[in-house]
Scaffold this active site. Structure first.
Site, PDB file in Angstrom:
ATOM      1  N   GLY A  12       0.560  -1.357   0.214  1.00 28.03           N
ATOM      2  CA  GLY A  12       0.163   0.032   0.099  1.00 28.03           C
ATOM      3  C   GLY A  12       0.942   1.228   0.188  1.00 28.03           C
ATOM      4  O   GLY A  12       0.785   2.215   0.782  1.00 28.03           O
ATOM      5  N   LYS A  42       2.211   4.311  -9.816  1.00 28.78           N
ATOM      6  CA  LYS A  42       3.497   4.696  -9.166  1.00 28.78           C
ATOM      7  C   LYS A  42       3.684   6.526  -9.074  1.00 28.78           C
ATOM      8  O   LYS A  42       4.472   6.617  -8.320  1.00 28.78           O
ATOM      9  CB  LYS A  42       4.508   3.871  -9.965  1.00 28.78           C
ATOM     10  CG  LYS A  42       4.859   4.334 -11.244  1.00 28.78           C
ATOM     11  CD  LYS A  42       5.383   3.576 -11.363  1.00 28.78           C
ATOM     12  CE  LYS A  42       5.910   3.752 -13.122  1.00 28.78           C
ATOM     13  NZ  LYS A  42       7.417   2.476 -14.158  1.00 28.78           N
ATOM     14  N   LEU A  67      -4.788  -6.918  -2.737  1.00 23.55           N
ATOM     15  CA  LEU A  67      -5.034  -7.818  -1.429  1.00 23.55           C
ATOM     16  C   LEU A  67      -6.171  -8.635  -1.682  1.00 23.55           C
ATOM     17  O   LEU A  67      -6.619  -9.798  -0.699  1.00 23.55           O
ATOM     18  CB  LEU A  67      -5.507  -6.489  -0.142  1.00 23.55           C
ATOM     19  CG  LEU A  67      -4.103  -5.822   0.772  1.00 23.55           C
ATOM     20  CD1 LEU A  67      -4.954  -4.872   2.190  1.00 23.55           C
ATOM     21  CD2 LEU A  67      -3.384  -7.081   0.856  1.00 23.55           C
ATOM     22  N   TYR A 159     -15.371  -1.283  10.686  1.00 21.48           N
ATOM     23  CA  TYR A 159     -14.029  -1.013  10.593  1.00 21.48           C
ATOM     24  C   TYR A 159     -12.975  -0.853  11.722  1.00 21.48           C
ATOM     25  O   TYR A 159     -12.437  -1.692  10.906  1.00 21.48           O
ATOM     26  CB  TYR A 159     -13.446   0.412  10.265  1.00 21.48           C
ATOM     27  CG  TYR A 159     -12.521   0.848  10.067  1.00 21.48           C
ATOM     28  CD1 TYR A 159     -11.634   0.487   9.167  1.00 21.48           C
ATOM     29  CD2 TYR A 159     -11.917   1.347  10.988  1.00 21.48           C
ATOM     30  CE1 TYR A 159     -10.927   1.070   8.980  1.00 21.48           C
ATOM     31  CE2 TYR A 159     -10.166   2.224  11.289  1.00 21.48           C
ATOM     32  CZ  TYR A 159      -9.138   1.464  10.038  1.00 21.48           C
ATOM     33  OH  TYR A 159      -8.126   1.450   9.741  1.00 21.48           O
ATOM     34  N   LYS A 163     -10.635  -4.854  11.730  1.00 24.39           N
ATOM     35  CA  LYS A 163      -9.317  -4.141  12.215  1.00 24.39           C
ATOM     36  C   LYS A 163      -8.783  -5.659  13.150  1.00 24.39           C
ATOM     37  O   LYS A 163      -8.179  -5.516  13.613  1.00 24.39           O
ATOM     38  CB  LYS A 163      -8.815  -3.263  12.566  1.00 24.39           C
ATOM     39  CG  LYS A 163      -8.649  -1.774  12.039  1.00 24.39           C
ATOM     40  CD  LYS A 163      -8.191  -2.205  10.344  1.00 24.39           C
ATOM     41  CE  LYS A 163      -6.223  -1.401  10.516  1.00 24.39           C
ATOM     42  NZ  LYS A 163      -5.899  -1.685   9.914  1.00 24.39           N
ATOM     43  N   VAL A 189      -3.317   5.144  17.157  1.00 23.36           N
ATOM     44  CA  VAL A 189      -4.926   6.250  17.275  1.00 23.36           C
ATOM     45  C   VAL A 189      -4.907   6.882  15.781  1.00 23.36           C
ATOM     46  O   VAL A 189      -4.248   6.428  14.504  1.00 23.36           O
ATOM     47  CB  VAL A 189      -4.745   7.304  18.137  1.00 23.36           C
ATOM     48  CG1 VAL A 189      -4.203   5.697  19.557  1.00 23.36           C
ATOM     49  CG2 VAL A 189      -2.872   7.917  18.407  1.00 23.36           C
ATOM     50  N   SER A 203      -7.860  10.547   9.216  1.00 23.68           N
ATOM     51  CA  SER A 203      -8.159  10.999  10.274  1.00 23.68           C
ATOM     52  C   SER A 203      -7.679  13.105   9.437  1.00 23.68           C
ATOM     53  O   SER A 203      -8.611  14.027  10.405  1.00 23.68           O
ATOM     54  CB  SER A 203      -7.081  11.190  11.244  1.00 23.68           C
ATOM     55  OG  SER A 203      -7.008   9.967  11.789  1.00 23.68           O
TER      56      SER A 203
END
Length: 321
Positions: A12, A42, A67, A159, A163, A189, A203
């Site tokens: 990733g 890329k 994935l 989500y 995880k 976090v 975030s």
């Protein structure tokens, strides 16, 4: 010129953490491979690295791998000493079916681990999340550490569940069929800091951009940990090579937590020139301030992250400059 040491695969590479891991690996003289869902992206990585000061990424190669299927993962891990499995799906919105997130997160992690084991990789460092630590139970007066696990059977968002289940599946794989492969897990976090070449994090987009643009007008009744992406990349590299990090998970956070109102107040105070659209927000009540500890990473890995304020302001500066 640094002697090329060992080869590291970063999954990733177009992601926020991925590009910072690549940057630090190249700066430390590693040869780096990275996977992209499409090699056409890329140039984004090369541009981001150049803006960050890497003049020629000649020790970086690209492999197209997704994935959700097995294609090319054997090529990606070939001749690699380490793998940083950073890639993971992050939703723009809550999916109607939680399995849209859970299956690619869990199966993707297992796909990478199997390929790494079969190729004789020494260690995989998996990027999990505080999402796998701090949800699903009411823990008043609790200090969250690596010993805590989210209750995936509780009514938590997809989500957070993805995880948690992906990390648990990874540990179970290592225990049952990992062979000689070592696993270390990083649980960050909310990730802030400078956006390299415009590559950002959820975030930053939700909290910092939302507050700066006046889209976020109220401070919800919760607080969150903050960590700078440069420190997240650094803890991945430390965990990759530290002899005692095998089999461990590390909570990656700066000291303390923040509310949206705290972020708004910080920007107003420290970057007043950019705060004209910021809404007036009520402060968050003290009982919403959760507590967590980064002592394990500090003690074992000698990892000392930037302050939460520095991470937030670095995000602001990279967005407005």
């Amino acid at each position: 010129m640094n002697r090329i040491k060992e080869t590291v695969l970063v999954t990733g590479g177009t992601g926020f953490v991925g590009i910072h891991c690549i940057l630090q690996l190249l700066e430390q003289g590693f040869s780096v491979k990275t996977t992209l869902r499409s090699v056409s992206r890329k140039d984004e990585i090369i541009r981001g690295l150049q803006l960050a000061g890497v003049s020629s990424p000649k020790h970086l190669s690209f492999i197209e791998a997704d994935l959700t299927n097995d294609q090319n993962w054997d090529i990606a891990v070939q001749n690699c000493d380490y793998v940083l499995h950073v890639a993971s799906p992050f939703p723009g919105k809550e999916p109607e079916d939680e399995n849209e997130l859970i299956i690619p997160a869990r199966d993707g992690a297992l796909r990478v681990l199997k390929a790494a084991r079969d190729a004789g990789v020494k260690r995989v460092v998996l990027t999990s999340s505080f999402a796998a630590i701090g949800y699903g139970a009411d823990r008043k007066d609790h200090v969250f550490t690596e010993k805590d696990w989210t209750d995936a059977n509780a009514p938590v968002p997809a989500y957070i569940k993805s995880k948690t289940l992906a990390e648990k599946a990874a540990w179970e794989f290592i225990e049952r069929e990992g062979g000689g492969l070592e696993l270390t897990v990083i649980n960050p976090v909310g990730i802030f800091g400078p956006a390299a070449g415009g590559i950002s994090s959820a975030s930053i987009d939700t909290v910092v951009k939302g507050i700066l643009n006046g889209v976020v007008k109220e401070s919800p009744n919760f607080t969150f940990g903050v960590v700078d992406v440069r420190d997240v990349a650094q803890i991945h590299l430390l965990a990759m090579t530290h002899p005692e990090a095998a089999g461990e998970r590390f909570l990656a956070t700066s000291d303390g937590v923040m509310s949206f109102a705290d972020v708004a107040g910080l920007i107003k105070k420290e970057r007043p020139a950019f705060s004209d659209k910021i809404a007036e927000m009520n402060s968050t009540e003290s009982h919403y301030y959760i507590r967590m500890s980064n002592m394990k990473a500090q003690t074992l890995l000698d990892w000392h992250p930037r302050t939460k304020e520095e991470a937030i302001l670095a995000s602001v500066d990279s967005l407005v400059n």
